[in-house]
Write an enzyme that holds these catalytic residues in place. Structure first.
Site, PDB file in Angstrom:
ATOM      1  N   HIS A 128      -1.081  -7.830   8.526  1.00 29.37           N
ATOM      2  CA  HIS A 128      -0.076  -6.808   8.212  1.00 29.37           C
ATOM      3  C   HIS A 128       0.900  -6.596   9.375  1.00 29.37           C
ATOM      4  O   HIS A 128       1.990  -6.061   9.169  1.00 29.37           O
ATOM      5  CB  HIS A 128      -0.752  -5.466   7.916  1.00 29.37           C
ATOM      6  CG  HIS A 128      -1.049  -5.223   6.466  1.00 29.37           C
ATOM      7  ND1 HIS A 128      -0.147  -5.478   5.460  1.00 29.37           N
ATOM      8  CD2 HIS A 128      -2.151  -4.692   5.855  1.00 29.37           C
ATOM      9  CE1 HIS A 128      -0.695  -5.126   4.292  1.00 29.37           C
ATOM     10  NE2 HIS A 128      -1.905  -4.659   4.500  1.00 29.37           N
TER      11      HIS A 128
ATOM     12  N   HIS B  50      -6.913  -9.384   7.259  1.00 30.52           N
ATOM     13  CA  HIS B  50      -5.921  -8.711   6.416  1.00 30.52           C
ATOM     14  C   HIS B  50      -5.120  -7.686   7.234  1.00 30.52           C
ATOM     15  O   HIS B  50      -3.888  -7.705   7.232  1.00 30.52           O
ATOM     16  CB  HIS B  50      -6.638  -8.033   5.245  1.00 30.52           C
ATOM     17  CG  HIS B  50      -5.742  -7.283   4.316  1.00 30.52           C
ATOM     18  ND1 HIS B  50      -5.276  -7.812   3.143  1.00 30.52           N
ATOM     19  CD2 HIS B  50      -5.205  -6.038   4.394  1.00 30.52           C
ATOM     20  CE1 HIS B  50      -4.502  -6.934   2.532  1.00 30.52           C
ATOM     21  NE2 HIS B  50      -4.443  -5.844   3.276  1.00 30.52           N
ATOM     22  N   GLU B  51      -5.825  -6.836   7.945  1.00 28.16           N
ATOM     23  CA  GLU B  51      -5.114  -5.788   8.700  1.00 28.16           C
ATOM     24  C   GLU B  51      -4.285  -6.423   9.819  1.00 28.16           C
ATOM     25  O   GLU B  51      -3.170  -6.006  10.091  1.00 28.16           O
ATOM     26  CB  GLU B  51      -6.093  -4.761   9.274  1.00 28.16           C
ATOM     27  CG  GLU B  51      -7.018  -4.107   8.252  1.00 28.16           C
ATOM     28  CD  GLU B  51      -6.329  -3.561   7.012  1.00 28.16           C
ATOM     29  OE1 GLU B  51      -5.155  -3.158   7.102  1.00 28.16           O
ATOM     30  OE2 GLU B  51      -6.967  -3.553   5.945  1.00 28.16           O
TER      31      GLU B  51
ATOM     32  N   GLU C 128      -1.018   6.409   5.597  1.00 28.49           N
ATOM     33  CA  GLU C 128      -0.506   5.756   4.396  1.00 28.49           C
ATOM     34  C   GLU C 128      -1.213   6.352   3.170  1.00 28.49           C
ATOM     35  O   GLU C 128      -2.436   6.485   3.187  1.00 28.49           O
ATOM     36  CB  GLU C 128      -0.760   4.238   4.423  1.00 28.49           C
ATOM     37  CG  GLU C 128      -0.056   3.543   3.282  1.00 28.49           C
ATOM     38  CD  GLU C 128      -0.258   2.017   3.278  1.00 28.49           C
ATOM     39  OE1 GLU C 128      -0.897   1.482   4.204  1.00 28.49           O
ATOM     40  OE2 GLU C 128       0.228   1.395   2.339  1.00 28.49           O
TER      41      GLU C 128
ATOM     42  N   ASN D 152      -2.386   0.470  11.046  1.00 30.29           N
ATOM     43  CA  ASN D 152      -1.505   1.184  11.970  1.00 30.29           C
ATOM     44  C   ASN D 152      -1.104   0.291  13.138  1.00 30.29           C
ATOM     45  O   ASN D 152      -1.921  -0.421  13.696  1.00 30.29           O
ATOM     46  CB  ASN D 152      -2.231   2.405  12.532  1.00 30.29           C
ATOM     47  CG  ASN D 152      -2.986   3.166  11.468  1.00 30.29           C
ATOM     48  OD1 ASN D 152      -2.390   3.669  10.546  1.00 30.29           O
ATOM     49  ND2 ASN D 152      -4.310   3.171  11.579  1.00 30.29           N
TER      50      ASN D 152
HETATM   51  N1  B3K Z   1      -2.651  -0.360   3.723  1.00 25.97           N
HETATM   52  C1  B3K Z   1      -3.963   0.202   3.646  1.00 25.97           C
HETATM   53  C2  B3K Z   1      -4.222   0.977   2.400  1.00 25.97           C
HETATM   54  C3  B3K Z   1      -3.815   2.370   2.463  1.00 25.97           C
HETATM   55  C4  B3K Z   1      -4.298   3.137   1.246  1.00 25.97           C
HETATM   56  C5  B3K Z   1      -3.763   4.496   1.220  1.00 25.97           C
HETATM   57  N2  B3K Z   1      -4.314   5.294   0.144  1.00 25.97           N
HETATM   58  C6  B3K Z   1      -5.029  -0.813   3.793  1.00 25.97           C
HETATM   59  C7  B3K Z   1      -4.635  -2.201   3.490  1.00 25.97           C
HETATM   60  O1  B3K Z   1      -4.308  -2.570   2.386  1.00 25.97           O
HETATM   61  O2  B3K Z   1      -4.603  -2.976   4.399  1.00 25.97           O
HETATM   62 ZN    ZN Z   2      -3.257  -4.251   3.019  1.00 26.91          ZN
END
Ligand code: B3K
Ligand code: ZN
Length: 885
Positions: free
Chosen positions: A307, A303-304, A127, A271
């Protein structure tokens, strides 16, 4: 790095993809001096977009193309066009299979984007647009595909081979190599792809879903860190349970993995099924991680994990919609942390952070709406506005719809868009459809940048027993030049009587009073709300819980603020009243300094803090928050022109006075809590975070008195505590103290003891970089020569350079411009190494408008020097050019 000027891309130019990729089959052959990537893409023309068979333009950067085959046909260079960013082909059928092989060089990838090496392991960060550095692809979030990944590597160096989804096979290969294949059944965009290969060990656990099925949980780390994973594992299980209970969201694969890596551009990455984390956001145990680090691990793991639904199952159509997943997920993790710890304290921390940093961004050259209209480099848009303000926008939706309505809306959103790539409008639409609410005007929060101001005035009609509040909203101009229309601003509020009790709220036009706290929806540029049936003039408590990200002003006098500090039924607003009181008092000191007068501190500030300190019934975490004066960065943000030296001197003077006048109370609270710390082993729980927080802020005040018994206590804590929170505080207190011999000894002992732990050494760098003692820049320069420091590791850059430029304002803003010159030199060096980190470190220079003419000229001069320094990355180019525009 590019030679031509990078171009902006616009949301209004969005076009659906012309081709789709149904299946993605990847094979990686990892070697020490190169990697081969073979991709087989099962593709078809997108039936929903246009006619005929247009050219197929695949994204690709820094790839050495070895072969390309369309169905069974090997292509020769005359069949395709290749340039620095793309490979263009000419398909002759609606459906086809494309095979490519490329060579890449993860071993020399210092940008830490795409496939790279962190220490001895291979890992990825895709990302936002890193996948195009791995293979030719349609690297955009609205192209979703099912991935199968085979990794082949030397068995001895890389015994663990991971990718997204479930493991489906593994075995030996020739020459001491082995392979493993992973299959991810969920459609996903390429930015969620991940691969890890290394000599990793794992901590294993399991989680039983509400529906009954088990999920295997694994945290992979280097062997020396196996003993630091428990907190992250506990946090993961709490997050999984919470998402089931609060959002009805279950995990969907049979395995969930986290891998900790040392070299990582940000906190972590979601991921699918294989989260990759900066080790600083996974590893935590009492001896090596502070309470703040423990809380950060809990929040980032959550947080992850969250997602998986808000981001992965339902993803973004394009990168302009980034806040769709980030704002929503920050909101989700904030609510989770609030539930796990003290909700009020969590809110205070988040608001203080937002007001200091996001408000500054919103007032600077990089200001942008929560849904930007354009960008040059998407990596620059992982901002406080997208994340923090985006979260506030979601919070306001919940405030307006109520908890139940919001849950209906989120259920509908997840159900309706599962497996899709969608927009912020789709999110709002689901909220509207589920509740019948009309959020048309509310959506201005997504398109208008800048922090709204909300000026409130009151009127009291004794005879009619009516009290009215008039709200005037406005929003300062931002670089996009867009006209600002009124926002929908939910103002949660109450009215207090003379005894401090909440009064029933009877709005004019309503039959009766409704509750004692309510949400007024301010939708017009000027709007008045009238409350009836009041026997005496009340005192308003406005924007409770910080119900909207605005700058609210009401002409409170200091006695009223002291009253609210004690009586407001809203904990957040009790803190807020204290902050406003402190701001008023500090601003007075700043003016005294500017006029060259002796300081005279309003004794009411001390009295108010004394009351707080003496109140044993208050949550110690609240006491600690209330004792913390507004920071120098916040005082800068609210100044028209920030006088760095006056701000520093005023705040120092106030702290000194507090320390001296509240000495006995501070000492009592310090000793009582240190005694508990001494007699109980470390526990990572809210109650103990709170207690240690108070103990430690008390100690930092006490040291300002420079008394020998405080020095002795600090040394005792430093030497005998069993945890990093107490040890690091004691170290920081010594570093900022006049006791230079003790300071040097402690710094040395600490470094010697922790030299093999890079995360602890980061703290050691930060404490010194943030010290406001004179000579800051020289210290930082000397520390850059320390063997534990390297510019190649983002954590080290943040710990030393970030802490200096971001927290050590008096030293960074030295009038001779030496701090600016130093930062510009570093940005130029980092630009070649790691553009994302270079561009992040630039932020302090972009704030030049806040300072006096002399500093402005120096800061702009350094920005210009960066711009003239040669071929800039698009990351640095965008920030520098916009800052100078
Ligand atoms: N989604 C990723 C952030 C990616 C940043 C890329 N430069 C982490 C997060 O916000 O959970
Ligand atoms: Zn995030």
């Amino acid at each position: 790095m590019r030679t031509e000027q990078p171009q902006a891309i616009y949301l209004k130019d969005y076009q659906a993809p012309e081709y789709l990729i149904d299946e993605t089959h990847l094979t990686f052959e990892l070697f020490e001096d190169h990697t081969l990537v073979h991709a087989q893409l099962v593709m078809r023309r997108n039936p929903a977009h246009g006619d005929g068979l247009p050219a197929l333009v695949l994204d690709g950067q820094h790839l050495e193309l070895l072969s390309v085959q369309l169905d069974d046909q090997a292509l020769s260079p005359s069949d395709y066009q290749l340039d620095a960013d793309s490979l263009t082909l000419h398909p002759s059928a609606e459906r086809f299979t494309l095979d490519t092989s490329v060579r890449i060089h993860p071993e020399s990838n210092t940008a830490l984007e795409g496939l790279y090496k962190s220490g001895k392991m291979f890992c990825t960060q895709c990302e936002a647009e890193g996948f195009r550095k791995i293979t030719y692809y349609l690297d955009r979030p609205d192209v979703m595909s099912v991935f199968t990944t085979t990794v082949i590597a030397e068995q001895h160096r890389y015994p663990v081979l991971l990718s997204n989804g479930n493991p489906v096979g593994s075995g030996p290969a020739e020459d001491g190599r082995h392979w493993a294949t992973w299959e991810d059944p969920f459609m996903k965009p390429a930015y969620l792809f991940a691969l890890v290969a290394g000599d990793l060990w794992c901590v294993e656990d399991s989680f039983t879903r509400q529906s009954g099925r088990e999920v295997a949980l694994r945290i992979y780390v280097e062997p020396e860190n196996l003993d630091k994973c428990e907190h992250a594992m506990v946090s993961l299980k709490k997050s999984m349970r919470w998402d089931e209970e609060v959002y009805g969201r279950e995990y969907d694969l049979d395995i969930f993995m986290i891998v900790a890596v040392n070299d990582f551009n940000m906190g972590a990455m979601e991921n699918k099924g294989l989260n990759i984390f900066n080790s600083s956001c996974v590893l935590a145990r009492a001896e090596t991680a502070t309470d703040a680090a423990h809380q950060r691990v809990e929040a980032v793991v959550a947080h992850e994990y969250f997602h998986n639904w808000s981001g992965n199952r339902v993803t973004c159509r394009d990168w302009f919609q980034l806040s769709l997943k980030e704002g929503f997920t920050v909101f989700r993790d904030a609510e989770f942390s609030a539930d796990m710890n003290s909700a009020t304290v969590k809110r205070i921390e988040d608001v203080a952070y937002l007001r200091t940093h996001q408000f500054a961004e919103d007032a600077g050259p990089m200001a942008h709406p929560v849904r930007p209209d354009s960008f040059i480099e998407i990596s620059n848009f992982y901002t406080l506005t997208i994340y923090e303000k985006g979260s506030e926008v979601v919070r306001m939706v919940r405030t307006l719809l109520g908890a139940e309505g919001f849950r209906k809306g989120s259920d509908l959103y997840f159900e309706r868009h599962d497996g899709q790539a969608v927009t912020c409008d789709d999110f709002i639409q689901a909220m509207e459809d589920a509740t019948g609410a009309d959020l048309t005007q509310f959506k201005r929060w997504y398109v208008q940048a800048g922090t709204p101001r909300l000026a409130v005035s009151e009127a009291w009609d004794e005879q009619a027993q009516r009290y009215s509040l008039t709200f005037r909203q406005s929003c300062p101009a931002t670089p996009d030049g867009r006209e600002k229309l009124p926002f929908v601003i939910p103002v949660e509020m109450g009215l207090l009587d003379a005894a401090g009790n909440d009064l029933p709220l009877h709005l004019q036009g309503e039959a009766a009073a409704q509750g004692t706290t309510r949400v007024l929806s301010v939708t017009e540029a000027e709007q008045t709300f009238v409350f009836e049936g009041l026997t005496a003039k009340p005192l308003p408590s406005l924007l409770r819980g910080f119900s909207a990200p605005v700058k609210l002003s009401f002409p409170y006098d200091r006695d009223q603020l002291m009253f609210l500090m004690q009586h407001d039924s809203d904990g957040f607003n009790r803190w807020e009243a204290g902050q406003q009181l402190a701001v008023q008092v500090l601003q007075e000191l700043i003016e005294q300094h500017q006029r060259g007068e002796a300081f005279h501190l309003d004794p009411r500030l001390i009295a108010a803090l004394g009351t707080v300190l003496g109140d044993e019934s208050l949550d110690p975490a609240m006491v600690a928050e209330m004792l913390s004066l507004p920071g120098e960065a916040y005082l800068t943000e609210i100044s028209e022109v920030a006088d760095v030296d006056a701000i520093h001197a005023a705040r120092d003077f106030a702290r000194q006075q507090i320390a001296e006048q509240l000495h006995t109370a501070l000492w009592d609270r310090y000793q009582a809590n240190r005694e508990v710390s001494r007699s109980t082993p470390y526990v990572a729980s809210a109650e103990h975070f709170a207690r240690r927080g108070l103990q430690n802020i008390a100690l930092s005040y006490l040291m300002l008195t420079g008394k020998p018994d405080v020095l002795a206590a600090t040394l005792e804590q430093f030497e005998h505590c069993d945890n990093m929170t107490e040890r690091l505080t004691a170290l920081a207190v010594l570093v900022n103290s006049p006791f230079s011999a003790e300071r040097e000894q402690a710094l040395q002992a600490f470094a010697e003891h922790f030299k093999d732990n890079p995360l602890v050494m980061d703290q050691w760098f930060s404490v010194q970089a943030a010290s406001t003692q004179p000579g800051g820049l020289a210290r930082v320069k000397a520390l850059m020569q320390h063997p534990a420091f390297t510019l190649k590791n983002p954590n080290k850059v943040r710990a030393l350079i970030g802490a200096f430029a971001g927290q050590n304002l008096v030293n960074f803003h030295a009038a001779d411009g030496s701090g600016y010159r130093f930062l510009a030199d570093l940005v130029i060096e980092l630009n070649a190494l790691n553009p994302q980190i270079a561009s992040r470190q630039l932020a302090p220079l972009t704030r030049w408008r806040k300072y006096d003419a002399a500093r402005q000229a120096l800061m702009k001069g350094e920005l210009q020097r960066i711009l003239d320094s040669g071929a800039l990355s698009s990351d640095v180019y965008e920030v520098v050019s916009k800052s100078l525009a």
